[in-house]
Design a protein around this motif. Sequence first.
Motif, PDB file in Angstrom:
ATOM      1  N   PRO A   1       0.813  -1.216   0.000  1.00 39.86           N
ATOM      2  CA  PRO A   1       0.000   0.000   0.000  1.00 39.86           C
ATOM      3  C   PRO A   1       0.848   1.268   0.000  1.00 39.86           C
ATOM      4  O   PRO A   1       1.985   1.265   0.473  1.00 39.86           O
ATOM      5  N   LEU A   2       0.283   2.318  -0.526  1.00 43.72           N
ATOM      6  CA  LEU A   2       0.913   3.623  -0.467  1.00 43.72           C
ATOM      7  C   LEU A   2       1.019   4.048   0.998  1.00 43.72           C
ATOM      8  O   LEU A   2       0.099   3.859   1.781  1.00 43.72           O
ATOM      9  N   ARG A   3       2.152   4.648   1.354  1.00 40.83           N
ATOM     10  CA  ARG A   3       2.380   5.066   2.742  1.00 40.83           C
ATOM     11  C   ARG A   3       2.201   6.586   2.845  1.00 40.83           C
ATOM     12  O   ARG A   3       3.061   7.349   2.410  1.00 40.83           O
ATOM     13  N   LEU A   4       1.076   6.972   3.406  1.00 37.97           N
ATOM     14  CA  LEU A   4       0.755   8.389   3.594  1.00 37.97           C
ATOM     15  C   LEU A   4       1.010   8.756   5.052  1.00 37.97           C
ATOM     16  O   LEU A   4       0.370   8.212   5.951  1.00 37.97           O
ATOM     17  N   MET A   5       1.929   9.656   5.287  1.00 40.60           N
ATOM     18  CA  MET A   5       2.283  10.036   6.652  1.00 40.60           C
ATOM     19  C   MET A   5       1.490  11.262   7.090  1.00 40.60           C
ATOM     20  O   MET A   5       1.551  12.317   6.451  1.00 40.60           O
ATOM     21  N   ALA A   6       0.730  11.121   8.179  1.00 39.84           N
ATOM     22  CA  ALA A   6       0.058  12.253   8.805  1.00 39.84           C
ATOM     23  C   ALA A   6       1.002  12.792   9.871  1.00 39.84           C
ATOM     24  O   ALA A   6       1.231  12.147  10.893  1.00 39.84           O
TER      25      ALA A   6
ATOM     26  N   LYS B   1     -10.964  14.660   3.074  1.00 40.78           N
ATOM     27  CA  LYS B   1     -10.724  13.499   2.208  1.00 40.78           C
ATOM     28  C   LYS B   1     -10.620  13.846   0.727  1.00 40.78           C
ATOM     29  O   LYS B   1      -9.688  13.353   0.060  1.00 40.78           O
ATOM     30  N   PRO B   2     -11.495  14.666   0.153  1.00 40.96           N
ATOM     31  CA  PRO B   2     -11.338  14.976  -1.274  1.00 40.96           C
ATOM     32  C   PRO B   2      -9.990  15.601  -1.602  1.00 40.96           C
ATOM     33  O   PRO B   2      -9.418  15.335  -2.663  1.00 40.96           O
ATOM     34  N   HIS B   3      -9.466  16.399  -0.697  1.00 41.65           N
ATOM     35  CA  HIS B   3      -8.161  17.027  -0.912  1.00 41.65           C
ATOM     36  C   HIS B   3      -7.051  15.975  -0.863  1.00 41.65           C
ATOM     37  O   HIS B   3      -6.087  16.050  -1.622  1.00 41.65           O
ATOM     38  N   VAL B   4      -7.190  15.011   0.034  1.00 39.51           N
ATOM     39  CA  VAL B   4      -6.201  13.940   0.136  1.00 39.51           C
ATOM     40  C   VAL B   4      -6.231  13.062  -1.111  1.00 39.51           C
ATOM     41  O   VAL B   4      -5.182  12.708  -1.655  1.00 39.51           O
ATOM     42  N   VAL B   5      -7.426  12.741  -1.573  1.00 44.54           N
ATOM     43  CA  VAL B   5      -7.555  11.927  -2.780  1.00 44.54           C
ATOM     44  C   VAL B   5      -6.905  12.624  -3.969  1.00 44.54           C
ATOM     45  O   VAL B   5      -6.170  12.018  -4.749  1.00 44.54           O
ATOM     46  N   ARG B   6      -7.139  13.925  -4.088  1.00 41.19           N
ATOM     47  CA  ARG B   6      -6.524  14.669  -5.193  1.00 41.19           C
ATOM     48  C   ARG B   6      -5.008  14.694  -5.070  1.00 41.19           C
ATOM     49  O   ARG B   6      -4.294  14.599  -6.073  1.00 41.19           O
ATOM     50  N   LEU B   7      -4.513  14.825  -3.854  1.00 43.66           N
ATOM     51  CA  LEU B   7      -3.068  14.800  -3.634  1.00 43.66           C
ATOM     52  C   LEU B   7      -2.469  13.508  -4.164  1.00 43.66           C
ATOM     53  O   LEU B   7      -1.456  13.512  -4.871  1.00 43.66           O
ATOM     54  N   LEU B   8      -3.106  12.394  -3.840  1.00 39.70           N
ATOM     55  CA  LEU B   8      -2.576  11.088  -4.232  1.00 39.70           C
ATOM     56  C   LEU B   8      -2.728  10.825  -5.720  1.00 39.70           C
ATOM     57  O   LEU B   8      -1.801  10.383  -6.393  1.00 39.70           O
ATOM     58  N   GLU B   9      -3.891  11.127  -6.250  1.00 38.80           N
ATOM     59  CA  GLU B   9      -4.151  10.811  -7.654  1.00 38.80           C
ATOM     60  C   GLU B   9      -3.444  11.769  -8.601  1.00 38.80           C
ATOM     61  O   GLU B   9      -3.010  11.373  -9.686  1.00 38.80           O
ATOM     62  N   ALA B  10      -3.302  13.026  -8.204  1.00 38.56           N
ATOM     63  CA  ALA B  10      -2.651  14.000  -9.083  1.00 38.56           C
ATOM     64  C   ALA B  10      -1.188  13.667  -9.299  1.00 38.56           C
ATOM     65  O   ALA B  10      -0.615  13.995 -10.336  1.00 38.56           O
ATOM     66  N   ARG B  11      -0.577  13.019  -8.330  1.00 35.16           N
ATOM     67  CA  ARG B  11       0.832  12.644  -8.439  1.00 35.16           C
ATOM     68  C   ARG B  11       1.006  11.207  -8.903  1.00 35.16           C
ATOM     69  O   ARG B  11       2.097  10.673  -8.855  1.00 35.16           O
ATOM     70  N   ASP B  12      -0.087  10.581  -9.365  1.00 34.55           N
ATOM     71  CA  ASP B  12      -0.033   9.198  -9.839  1.00 34.55           C
ATOM     72  C   ASP B  12       0.535   8.252  -8.777  1.00 34.55           C
ATOM     73  O   ASP B  12       1.157   7.239  -9.090  1.00 34.55           O
ATOM     74  N   LEU B  13       0.297   8.594  -7.511  1.00 34.68           N
ATOM     75  CA  LEU B  13       0.776   7.733  -6.435  1.00 34.68           C
ATOM     76  C   LEU B  13      -0.192   6.601  -6.152  1.00 34.68           C
ATOM     77  O   LEU B  13       0.187   5.556  -5.657  1.00 34.68           O
ATOM     78  N   ALA B  14      -1.441   6.850  -6.442  1.00 33.99           N
ATOM     79  CA  ALA B  14      -2.441   5.820  -6.172  1.00 33.99           C
ATOM     80  C   ALA B  14      -3.469   5.820  -7.288  1.00 33.99           C
ATOM     81  O   ALA B  14      -3.861   6.871  -7.781  1.00 33.99           O
ATOM     82  N   GLU B  15      -3.893   4.654  -7.678  1.00 36.65           N
ATOM     83  CA  GLU B  15      -4.912   4.539  -8.728  1.00 36.65           C
ATOM     84  C   GLU B  15      -6.010   3.629  -8.226  1.00 36.65           C
ATOM     85  O   GLU B  15      -5.776   2.621  -7.576  1.00 36.65           O
ATOM     86  N   ARG B  16      -7.232   4.013  -8.536  1.00 38.65           N
ATOM     87  CA  ARG B  16      -8.348   3.151  -8.184  1.00 38.65           C
ATOM     88  C   ARG B  16      -8.274   1.874  -8.987  1.00 38.65           C
ATOM     89  O   ARG B  16      -7.849   1.888 -10.149  1.00 38.65           O
ATOM     90  N   PRO B  17      -8.744   0.758  -8.421  1.00 39.60           N
ATOM     91  CA  PRO B  17      -8.712  -0.507  -9.170  1.00 39.60           C
ATOM     92  C   PRO B  17      -9.477  -0.444 -10.489  1.00 39.60           C
ATOM     93  O   PRO B  17      -9.154  -1.128 -11.445  1.00 39.60           O
ATOM     94  N   ASP B  18     -10.524   0.434 -10.558  1.00 40.18           N
ATOM     95  CA  ASP B  18     -11.329   0.499 -11.778  1.00 40.18           C
ATOM     96  C   ASP B  18     -10.895   1.630 -12.687  1.00 40.18           C
ATOM     97  O   ASP B  18     -11.579   2.003 -13.620  1.00 40.18           O
ATOM     98  N   ALA B  19      -9.706   2.200 -12.412  1.00 38.03           N
ATOM     99  CA  ALA B  19      -9.226   3.316 -13.237  1.00 38.03           C
ATOM    100  C   ALA B  19      -9.109   2.892 -14.690  1.00 38.03           C
ATOM    101  O   ALA B  19      -8.567   1.844 -15.007  1.00 38.03           O
ATOM    102  N   GLY B  20      -9.644   3.714 -15.571  1.00 34.19           N
ATOM    103  CA  GLY B  20      -9.556   3.449 -16.998  1.00 34.19           C
ATOM    104  C   GLY B  20     -10.654   2.572 -17.529  1.00 34.19           C
ATOM    105  O   GLY B  20     -10.743   2.320 -18.718  1.00 34.19           O
ATOM    106  N   ASN B  21     -11.535   2.084 -16.649  1.00 34.49           N
ATOM    107  CA  ASN B  21     -12.636   1.229 -17.104  1.00 34.49           C
ATOM    108  C   ASN B  21     -13.809   2.066 -17.575  1.00 34.49           C
ATOM    109  O   ASN B  21     -13.986   3.179 -17.134  1.00 34.49           O
TER     110      ASN B  21
END
Length: 226
Positions: free
Chosen positions: A34-39, A206-226
């Motif tokens: 898993p991606l390691r996000l440090m708070a 949470k929406p800001h965190v999701v954007r942080l991760l996805e904008a940097r291609d650090l995390a992708e949803r399993p259904d990405a591109g479907n």
Amino acid sequence: MRFPRQTACFRTIGRVLAVLAVLVTGGAAAAEEPLRLMAYGDSLTHGYGLAAGETFPEQLEAALKAEGLDVEVMNAGNSGDTTAGGLARLDWALADDPDAVILELGANDGLRGLDPQATFDNLDAIMARFTEEGLPVLIAGMLAPPNLGREYGEAFNAVYPRLAKKYDAPFYPFFLDGVAMEPSLNQSDGIHPNAEGVAEIVARIKPHVVRLLEARDLAERPDAGN
């Protein structure tokens, strides 16, 4: 027709081949960690007064997983930390090798009426180190207590927008948005969120965190591109 002894032999061979495949590929499946996000913060992150499962990192991790993101949220909060304290322990925290960071520090600086310029300088040094490490950071801002006066409040509240602008970093203006000054969402001290308050923080950030991760291609949803 396959005899029992032959069948057992084939099964054994199959298991051996499977093990060899893992060894040859270097355990590719096992390597998908898993991606390691440090708070990284103070008692608001650490979970002062909260039970296991109720802290900000734990609730955020559950919320991100519900969004389809394979993320481990690391609790790098330390109750009582000022920004100076956060800077002093930064090397120790980075030894845990995070992939991204939520920076939540400064509440104790404000409560103690510390010099806003010193708060900025400490956070600036922390951000410089994160930048050096190539870590994407979401800056979670804080607001000064109103009893410290207008002049102090303006100087302190400007720290976080200045920091975000300097580093072109994603910015969540107020970590306690929707929770501060709400008795039902805070513990008896009126400062630290209760479990319901943390849930509100998580829902808003949470929406800001999701954007942080996805904008940097650090995390992708399993259904990405479907």
